[in-house]
Design a protein around this motif. Structure first.
Motif, PDB file in Angstrom:
ATOM      1  N   ALA A 208      92.151 -62.670  20.693  1.00 50.55           N
ATOM      2  CA  ALA A 208      92.908 -61.924  21.697  1.00 50.55           C
ATOM      3  C   ALA A 208      92.227 -61.917  23.057  1.00 50.55           C
ATOM      4  CB  ALA A 208      93.127 -60.490  21.216  1.00 50.55           C
ATOM      5  N   GLY A 209      90.911 -62.075  23.080  1.00 44.88           N
ATOM      6  CA  GLY A 209      90.195 -62.038  24.350  1.00 44.88           C
ATOM      7  C   GLY A 209      89.850 -60.634  24.787  1.00 44.88           C
ATOM      8  N   VAL A 210      89.817 -59.671  23.838  1.00 45.40           N
ATOM      9  CA  VAL A 210      89.506 -58.275  24.135  1.00 45.40           C
ATOM     10  C   VAL A 210      88.203 -57.909  23.429  1.00 45.40           C
ATOM     11  CG1 VAL A 210      90.270 -55.882  23.958  1.00 45.40           C
ATOM     12  CG2 VAL A 210      91.931 -57.690  24.385  1.00 45.40           C
ATOM     13  N   GLY A 211      87.138 -57.720  24.209  1.00 41.24           N
ATOM     14  CA  GLY A 211      85.853 -57.335  23.659  1.00 41.24           C
ATOM     15  C   GLY A 211      85.701 -55.831  23.663  1.00 41.24           C
ATOM     16  N   ALA A 212      84.713 -55.323  24.403  1.00 44.07           N
ATOM     17  CA  ALA A 212      84.464 -53.882  24.484  1.00 44.07           C
ATOM     18  C   ALA A 212      85.753 -53.159  24.843  1.00 44.07           C
ATOM     19  CB  ALA A 212      83.384 -53.598  25.521  1.00 44.07           C
ATOM     20  N   ASN A 213      86.103 -52.139  24.062  1.00 44.29           N
ATOM     21  CA  ASN A 213      87.410 -51.513  24.240  1.00 44.29           C
ATOM     22  C   ASN A 213      87.278 -49.994  24.272  1.00 44.29           C
ATOM     23  OD1 ASN A 213      90.058 -50.553  24.025  1.00 44.29           O
ATOM     24  ND2 ASN A 213      90.726 -52.293  22.798  1.00 44.29           N
ATOM     25  N   GLY A 214      87.289 -49.336  23.109  1.00 44.91           N
ATOM     26  CA  GLY A 214      87.148 -47.892  23.079  1.00 44.91           C
ATOM     27  C   GLY A 214      85.731 -47.458  23.410  1.00 44.91           C
ATOM     28  N   LEU A 215      85.580 -46.240  23.936  1.00 44.89           N
ATOM     29  CA  LEU A 215      84.253 -45.741  24.317  1.00 44.89           C
ATOM     30  C   LEU A 215      84.207 -44.232  24.155  1.00 44.89           C
ATOM     31  CD1 LEU A 215      82.078 -46.887  27.293  1.00 44.89           C
ATOM     32  CD2 LEU A 215      82.421 -44.450  26.873  1.00 44.89           C
ATOM     33  N   GLN A 216      83.156 -43.747  23.492  1.00 43.10           N
ATOM     34  CA  GLN A 216      82.946 -42.317  23.310  1.00 43.10           C
ATOM     35  C   GLN A 216      81.459 -42.008  23.429  1.00 43.10           C
ATOM     36  OE1 GLN A 216      85.464 -40.146  22.976  1.00 43.10           O
ATOM     37  NE2 GLN A 216      87.031 -41.753  22.847  1.00 43.10           N
ATOM     38  N   LEU A 217      81.137 -40.796  23.888  1.00 48.55           N
ATOM     39  CA  LEU A 217      79.750 -40.344  23.971  1.00 48.55           C
ATOM     40  C   LEU A 217      79.443 -39.446  22.782  1.00 48.55           C
ATOM     41  CD1 LEU A 217      79.495 -39.452  27.771  1.00 48.55           C
ATOM     42  CD2 LEU A 217      79.232 -41.659  26.645  1.00 48.55           C
ATOM     43  N   ARG A 218      78.198 -39.571  22.261  1.00 44.11           N
ATOM     44  CA  ARG A 218      77.840 -38.811  21.065  1.00 44.11           C
ATOM     45  C   ARG A 218      76.322 -38.679  20.968  1.00 44.11           C
ATOM     46  NH1 ARG A 218      80.246 -35.697  16.892  1.00 44.11           N
ATOM     47  NH2 ARG A 218      79.337 -36.222  14.869  1.00 44.11           N
ATOM     48  N   ASN A 219      75.816 -37.462  21.078  1.00 44.43           N
ATOM     49  CA  ASN A 219      74.408 -37.166  20.807  1.00 44.43           C
ATOM     50  C   ASN A 219      73.451 -38.160  21.470  1.00 44.43           C
ATOM     51  OD1 ASN A 219      75.247 -35.001  19.233  1.00 44.43           O
ATOM     52  ND2 ASN A 219      75.208 -36.177  17.331  1.00 44.43           N
ATOM     53  N   GLY A 220      73.567 -38.295  22.776  1.00 41.58           N
ATOM     54  CA  GLY A 220      72.638 -39.143  23.504  1.00 41.58           C
ATOM     55  C   GLY A 220      72.859 -40.628  23.354  1.00 41.58           C
ATOM     56  N   ALA A 221      74.082 -41.024  23.036  1.00 36.67           N
ATOM     57  CA  ALA A 221      74.395 -42.443  22.899  1.00 36.67           C
ATOM     58  C   ALA A 221      75.828 -42.710  23.341  1.00 36.67           C
ATOM     59  CB  ALA A 221      74.195 -42.917  21.458  1.00 36.67           C
ATOM     60  N   VAL A 222      76.065 -43.942  23.738  1.00 41.62           N
ATOM     61  CA  VAL A 222      77.407 -44.408  24.067  1.00 41.62           C
ATOM     62  C   VAL A 222      77.875 -45.299  22.925  1.00 41.62           C
ATOM     63  CG1 VAL A 222      78.804 -45.750  25.691  1.00 41.62           C
ATOM     64  CG2 VAL A 222      76.946 -44.303  26.547  1.00 41.62           C
ATOM     65  N   TRP A 223      78.988 -44.940  22.320  1.00 44.04           N
ATOM     66  CA  TRP A 223      79.576 -45.730  21.238  1.00 44.04           C
ATOM     67  C   TRP A 223      80.734 -46.550  21.803  1.00 44.04           C
ATOM     68  CZ3 TRP A 223      78.798 -44.876  15.637  1.00 44.04           C
ATOM     69  CH2 TRP A 223      77.721 -44.014  15.371  1.00 44.04           C
ATOM     70  N   VAL A 224      80.829 -47.806  21.379  1.00 40.83           N
ATOM     71  CA  VAL A 224      81.841 -48.726  21.898  1.00 40.83           C
ATOM     72  C   VAL A 224      82.425 -49.527  20.743  1.00 40.83           C
ATOM     73  CG1 VAL A 224      82.315 -50.602  23.530  1.00 40.83           C
ATOM     74  CG2 VAL A 224      80.526 -48.923  24.058  1.00 40.83           C
ATOM     75  N   SER A 225      83.721 -49.760  20.786  1.00 45.65           N
ATOM     76  CA  SER A 225      84.342 -50.666  19.819  1.00 45.65           C
ATOM     77  C   SER A 225      84.548 -52.028  20.458  1.00 45.65           C
ATOM     78  CB  SER A 225      85.698 -50.115  19.353  1.00 45.65           C
ATOM     79  OG  SER A 225      86.603 -50.008  20.443  1.00 45.65           O
ATOM     80  N   ASN A 226      84.498 -53.075  19.636  1.00 44.38           N
ATOM     81  CA  ASN A 226      84.812 -54.433  20.086  1.00 44.38           C
ATOM     82  C   ASN A 226      86.023 -54.897  19.283  1.00 44.38           C
ATOM     83  OD1 ASN A 226      84.933 -57.366  20.225  1.00 44.38           O
ATOM     84  ND2 ASN A 226      82.913 -57.298  21.175  1.00 44.38           N
ATOM     85  N   THR A 227      87.154 -55.042  19.962  1.00 52.04           N
ATOM     86  CA  THR A 227      88.414 -55.348  19.285  1.00 52.04           C
ATOM     87  C   THR A 227      88.388 -56.720  18.628  1.00 52.04           C
ATOM     88  OG1 THR A 227      89.629 -53.930  20.814  1.00 52.04           O
ATOM     89  CG2 THR A 227      90.909 -55.541  19.589  1.00 52.04           C
TER      90      THR A 227
END
Length: 340
Positions: A208-227
């Motif tokens: 699809a050409g979609v890498g880093a997508n969703g993003l949330q902060l949690r306990n001193g870290a950045v969480w990211v999804s890669n589609t």
């Protein structure tokens, strides 16, 4: 707004949607009796696809109402029970948009500050691409960060303590960091490439050409999804604010979009929207997952998730579903938390 063509919006994504449905089941694991379950799913709002009301991102208000970005309407709206969506702001029209993948101007990631200020990613393929601040009381908008016009700023997270926003760029495989305060005379600021690397990058065609997508902060870290890669990533924030090594926390999440944490403090159990297969997955701290909601419950290409107490909010944009059924689904979170 002229009639929208669903599949033309995401031509490459549409091509893999059917395959993703089949692949998503392969990585699922059996449900544990000690993990959260979702019950009583019900669609509480239906939206007008022809008017561009395709909900992409969600940020909750203290009273339980929900702010959403309507991607193709270029709007930020507030949803309250038994009321029509209230449009809080409309982003400026773009004469000749050249947004990667979608081709039109879209509002994507949304974040809320404690004072009610909203921030939204706006992707246009022009100099208007960036992070915009929305004043919900007055309906005013201001661009506070200029992001690359060849990118697709998608998920958005706010760290009020540090006074910064993190924006996931799906095309450039980058997490950008920008200050929440715009310079008084220079206008929008240029971003800092906070995190980069192959784990954030999209895959080459025919993906699809979609890498880093969703993003949330949690306990001193950045969480990211890669589609494209179906992964959930964790990036520690070092004491000096820089990014630590990117950790892969889960794999096999085919078509993952944005996500939310099920518990406010206990562990890192995640509820993830799987856009292509119209599912919500429960992702355990050990990286395995199971499916909690499906299209039979009312999902139609879900894009994000939010949790408030025992209530789970799941907006569906219905990008690939025929006939389209963009909606907001609520479910009850049963927190069978297991401490071991």
């Amino acid at each position: 707004m002229p009639r929208l063509s669903r599949l033309s919006r995401f031509p490459r994504l549409a091509g893999i949607a059917t395959a993703a449905v089949a692949l998503a089941a392969l990585a699922s694991a059996p449900t544990s009796a000690h993990e959260p379950t979702l019950t009583d799913p019900r669609v509480v709002e239906h939206f007008d696809f022809e008017a561009g009301q395709t909900p992409e991102s969600i940020a909750l208000e203290p009273d339980g109402s929900a702010n959403v970005s309507f991607a193709f309407a270029r709007q930020v709206a507030r949803l309250s029970p038994h009321h029509e969506p209230r449009i809080l702001a409309t982003l400026p029209a773009v004469a000749n948009p050249a947004t990667p993948i979608v081709g039109v101007a879209v509002t994507l990631g949304l974040a809320r500050a404690h004072d009610g200020t909203l921030y939204v990613n706006y992707a246009t393929g022009t100099k208007l691409t960036g992070v915009w601040r929305v004043n919900p009381k007055h309906g005013t908008v201001k661009q506070i960060a200029c992001l690359p016009k060849n990118g697709l700023p998608n998920g958005l997270g706010l760290d009020e303590k540090r006074g910064v926003l993190y924006s996931a760029d799906s095309i450039n495989g980058t997490v950008w960091r920008v200050p929440t305060k715009a310079h008084p005379t220079r206008g929008c600021v240029k971003p800092k490439a906070w995190a980069t690397g192959s784990k954030l990058q999209p895959l080459p065609p025919p993906a699809a050409g979609v890498g880093a997508n969703g993003l949330q902060l949690r306990n001193g870290a950045v969480w990211v999804s890669n589609t494209d890669k179906g992964t959930l990533l964790r990036i520690p924030v070092k004491p000096n604010g820089s990014a630590g090594p990117i950790e892969t926390r889960a794999t096999g999440l085919t078509g993952i979009d944005d996500f939310a944490f099920a518990f406010p403090r206990h562990d890192d159990t995640v509820l993830a929207a799987l856009i292509a297969s119209s599912e919500v997955a429960v992702v355990r701290p050990n990286g395995t997952h199971s499916i909690a909601l499906t299209a039979e419950d009312g999902l139609s290409n879900p894009t994000s998730v939010a949790v408030r107490g025992k209530t789970v909010y799941v907006p569906s944009a219905s990008y690939f579903t025929t006939p389209p059924n963009p909606n907001l689904l609520l479910a009850t979170l049963n927190k069978h938390h297991h401490s071991s």
